[in-house]
Design a protein around this motif. Structure first.
Motif, short mmCIF file in Angstrom:
data_model
loop_
_atom_site.label_atom_id
_atom_site.label_comp_id
_atom_site.label_asym_id
_atom_site.label_seq_id
_atom_site.Cartn_x
_atom_site.Cartn_y
_atom_site.Cartn_z
N PRO A 88 17.39 172.92 -24.04
CA PRO A 88 16.14 172.76 -23.31
C PRO A 88 15.90 173.92 -22.34
N LEU A 89 14.63 174.15 -22.03
CA LEU A 89 14.25 175.25 -21.15
C LEU A 89 14.27 174.85 -19.67
N GLY A 90 14.78 173.68 -19.36
CA GLY A 90 14.80 173.23 -17.97
C GLY A 90 15.87 172.18 -17.75
N ASN A 91 15.86 171.59 -16.58
CA ASN A 91 16.84 170.60 -16.19
C ASN A 91 16.36 169.21 -16.62
N PHE A 92 16.45 168.94 -17.91
CA PHE A 92 16.06 167.64 -18.46
C PHE A 92 16.82 167.42 -19.76
N ALA A 93 16.85 166.18 -20.19
CA ALA A 93 17.51 165.85 -21.45
C ALA A 93 16.57 166.17 -22.61
N GLY B 134 9.25 167.09 -25.17
CA GLY B 134 8.26 167.95 -25.79
C GLY B 134 8.87 169.17 -26.45
N GLN B 135 8.45 169.41 -27.68
CA GLN B 135 8.90 170.57 -28.47
C GLN B 135 7.74 171.54 -28.58
N ILE B 136 7.96 172.77 -28.11
CA ILE B 136 6.90 173.77 -28.22
C ILE B 136 6.91 174.38 -29.62
N ILE C 213 -2.65 174.34 -36.76
CA ILE C 213 -2.03 173.32 -37.62
C ILE C 213 -0.60 173.74 -37.96
N ALA C 214 -0.42 175.01 -38.30
CA ALA C 214 0.92 175.52 -38.62
C ALA C 214 1.83 175.45 -37.38
N ALA C 215 1.29 175.73 -36.21
CA ALA C 215 2.08 175.65 -34.97
C ALA C 215 2.51 174.21 -34.71
N ALA C 216 1.62 173.25 -34.94
CA ALA C 216 1.96 171.83 -34.75
C ALA C 216 3.03 171.40 -35.76
N ARG C 217 2.95 171.91 -36.97
CA ARG C 217 3.98 171.61 -37.97
C ARG C 217 5.34 172.13 -37.50
N CYS C 218 5.35 173.31 -36.90
CA CYS C 218 6.60 173.85 -36.34
C CYS C 218 7.13 172.95 -35.23
N CYS C 219 6.25 172.40 -34.41
CA CYS C 219 6.68 171.43 -33.40
C CYS C 219 7.34 170.23 -34.08
N GLY C 220 6.75 169.78 -35.17
CA GLY C 220 7.32 168.66 -35.92
C GLY C 220 8.71 168.97 -36.44
N ILE C 221 8.92 170.19 -36.90
CA ILE C 221 10.26 170.59 -37.35
C ILE C 221 11.23 170.57 -36.18
N GLY C 222 10.77 171.01 -35.02
CA GLY C 222 11.60 170.94 -33.81
C GLY C 222 11.95 169.51 -33.45
N ILE C 223 11.01 168.61 -33.61
CA ILE C 223 11.26 167.18 -33.34
C ILE C 223 12.32 166.66 -34.30
N LEU C 224 12.21 167.03 -35.57
CA LEU C 224 13.21 166.60 -36.55
C LEU C 224 14.59 167.15 -36.18
N ALA C 225 14.65 168.39 -35.72
CA ALA C 225 15.94 168.97 -35.31
C ALA C 225 16.55 168.19 -34.15
N LEU D 248 0.52 176.05 -21.50
CA LEU D 248 1.75 175.36 -21.87
C LEU D 248 2.92 176.28 -21.58
N PRO D 249 4.15 175.75 -21.50
CA PRO D 249 5.31 176.59 -21.25
C PRO D 249 5.41 177.73 -22.28
N ALA D 250 5.75 178.92 -21.80
CA ALA D 250 5.91 180.11 -22.64
C ALA D 250 4.61 180.49 -23.36
N ASN D 251 3.48 180.00 -22.86
CA ASN D 251 2.18 180.21 -23.50
C ASN D 251 2.16 179.71 -24.94
N ALA D 252 2.98 178.68 -25.21
CA ALA D 252 3.04 178.10 -26.56
C ALA D 252 1.67 177.55 -26.94
N ALA D 253 1.38 177.59 -28.23
CA ALA D 253 0.10 177.08 -28.73
C ALA D 253 0.04 175.56 -28.68
N VAL D 254 1.19 174.91 -28.95
CA VAL D 254 1.23 173.45 -29.05
C VAL D 254 2.56 172.95 -28.49
#
Length: 155
Positions: free
Chosen positions: A21-26, A39-41, A64-76, A139-145
């Motif tokens: 994570p990019l901060g002090n959180f689980a 949240g997954q950027i 849409i592609a950026a949101a799909r990448c967030c989904g892959i991060g959620i799966l990870a 959003l953090p790191a100027n992420a799209a989603v």
């Protein structure tokens, strides 16, 4: 019906190791049979942040592609939390923030990138979920989603 791992393979997806994570959180919390994913950027397959504002720097298809990448991060994150995505009994909720200019109004279409991925991976019975999709001025790191998730998990 195919298993989650068969669906992932058929889609040609590679689920990466979950990043720190990019901060002090689980990055996730498993509590009383529910898995909460922070949240997954939008991070692409090369590990680079997909940056910019929808309606200015990124078009709808890129969002849409950026949101799909967030989904892959959620799966990870989910895989790191429970060890096996087959343990996911239900996707309960996705909550999404879209970095967008004030007059951009296609937030739901952007977030379909993650919702559609979840249906492709888990199937419509497990991935039928509620969600919100709202615009954000930054959003953090100027992420799209950025997208968070809640799952129900089988023991």
């Amino acid at each position: 019906m195919k298993s989650v791992s068969q669906n992932i393979e058929a889609l040609g997806l590679v689920i990466p190791d979950a990043p720190k994570p990019l901060g002090n959180f689980a990055p996730y919390l498993l509590d009383a049979g529910y898995l909460y994913i922070s949240g997954q950027i939008s991070i692409d397959a090369n590990g680079d942040v997909i940056r910019g504002k929808l309606g200015q720097d990124i078009d709808l298809e890129g969002g849409i592609a950026a949101a799909r990448c967030c989904g892959i991060g959620i799966l990870a994150r989910a895989q790191a939390a429970v060890g096996d995505l087959e343990k996911i009994a239900k996707l309960v909720k996705l909550g999404a923030f879209v970095n967008a200019v004030p007059n951009f109004s296609d937030h739901p279409k952007v977030v379909n990138g993650a919702s559609d991925l979840m249906v492709e991976v888990f199937g419509p019975e497990i991935a039928d979920h509620v969600r919100f999709a709202v615009g954000s001025s930054s959003l953090p790191a100027n992420a799209a989603v950025e997208i968070e998730a809640v799952f129900r998990v089988d023991a």
